[in-house]
Scaffold this active site. Sequence first.
Site, mmCIF file in Angstrom:
data_model
loop_
_atom_site.group_PDB
_atom_site.id
_atom_site.type_symbol
_atom_site.label_atom_id
_atom_site.label_comp_id
_atom_site.label_asym_id
_atom_site.label_seq_id
_atom_site.Cartn_x
_atom_site.Cartn_y
_atom_site.Cartn_z
ATOM 1 N N LYS A 93 -20.723 -95.644 131.939
ATOM 2 C CA LYS A 93 -19.835 -94.518 132.595
ATOM 3 C C LYS A 93 -18.846 -94.282 132.201
ATOM 4 C CE LYS A 93 -22.126 -91.676 135.131
ATOM 5 N NZ LYS A 93 -21.649 -90.160 135.301
ATOM 6 N N LYS B 217 -37.680 -85.795 125.233
ATOM 7 C CA LYS B 217 -37.932 -85.615 126.424
ATOM 8 C C LYS B 217 -36.955 -84.203 126.875
ATOM 9 C CE LYS B 217 -37.326 -87.641 130.695
ATOM 10 N NZ LYS B 217 -37.019 -88.387 132.021
ATOM 11 N N LYS C 79 -31.559 -81.203 130.381
ATOM 12 C CA LYS C 79 -30.287 -80.369 130.759
ATOM 13 C C LYS C 79 -29.359 -80.746 129.815
ATOM 14 C CE LYS C 79 -28.751 -82.137 135.160
ATOM 15 N NZ LYS C 79 -30.147 -81.668 136.285
#
Length: 331
Positions: A111, A194, A197
Site C-alpha cells: 500500500k 486469473k 476485477k
Amino acid sequence: METVLSGIRPTGNLHLGNYFGALRNFVKMQDENNCFFFIADYHSLTTHPTPEDLHANVKQVLSEYLACGLDPEKSTLYIQSDLPETAELYLLLNMNAYIGELERCTSFKEKIRKQPENINAGLLTYPTLMAADILIHKSHKVPVGKDQEQHLEMSRTFARRFNRLYKTDYFPEPQAYNFGNDLVKIPGLDGSGKMGKSEGEGNAIFLADAPDVIRKKVMRAVTDAGPTEPGQIKSETVENLFSLMSVMSAPDTFTYFEEQYNNCKIRYGDMKKQLAEDIIVFVEPIRQKIEEISADNAYLHKVAKMGSEKARASGGKTLKEVREIIGFRKF
Ligand code: TRP
C-alpha cells in the site's frame, strides 16, 4: 460444529472467479457449519470511498451473495459495521499489536508503494481489524486466498498473545480453510491468468453482466493465430479459453472444440460464440435474481437486520467475556 467465517471488501461486482472459487463452496458449507459471512465495510474506508459508493457497493455484494444462494436463515450474513462490537475488539487488540510487526506486513508495504498519498492508520492496523472480525466469533476456520494468508497468521499471533497475556485459552487459533478440489480456478479473458476485477477492463465476467456484455467480452478474449500442425501445444491464452469452456460448457462441446483444435480446423470465433452462450445460460438467472433482490429494499432491510441481530448475539457475548478477562468489571 465448527465456526467458519469469511469477509469480503465491498469494492465492486463479483465475477465468475469469485463464484467458482469461493461462493459456490460457501453455499454448500452452510448446512454443516456455523457460518458467518460478512461485508467488510469498515475495511473499505481505508481507501476513502464516497458515502454513495460505499452504500452502493455494500448493497451490491449483499444482493449478489443472496442471489447466489447464501441463506440468511442458515448462516449469519451481516455487514461489518452492523456489528460495532468489532470496533471495540479492534481497539483492545491494537493495544497488543506492535508497530514493527504491522509495518512489516506485506500488504501494508504494498500500500505504501501504491498509495503513498494516503498511508493512514487504518491501513497499518488492517490486520488487527481483520483479527477482530475473526476472533469476535471465536472462528475456527477462515477461507482465504493466498494474499490473505499473512493476515490470518497475524490473527493467530494476536489470539495466542491474548491468551498468553491473560493466562487463558479463550481464543481458538483460526486456521485457513481449504476447499481442496472444490476450488476451481477461472482464468481471465485477457490471457493474463486469473480472472480478477483489478486486471483491467474486459478481463472478468461479472455475475451482473447482461448477455450482450458477456458476448462482447468473450468475443474480445485474446487468442492466437491458430494451430498449424496437428496436436500442437496450446498457447497460454488459448489454453485459458479452453479451461473456461471446460467449466462453463457441456463436456461434448468441450471435446468437439478440442478435436477441432487438434486437427487445425478450429475457428476461435465459433468457439467464443458457443462459450459466450454457455456462460449466459449460467449467468443470466443469477443476474436476474441480483436485479430482483437489489430492487427489494424491504427484503434487504430484513436480511441486514436479521444478520445484525445474529452477529451481535455472538459478538456481544465474546466482547462481554473479553472485557471481563481484561479486567473491565462491573461495580
Ligand atoms: N482482507 C480481506 C480481503 O481483502 C477481507 C476481510 C476482512 C476478511 N476481514 C476479514 C477475510 C476476516 C476473512 C476474515 O479479502
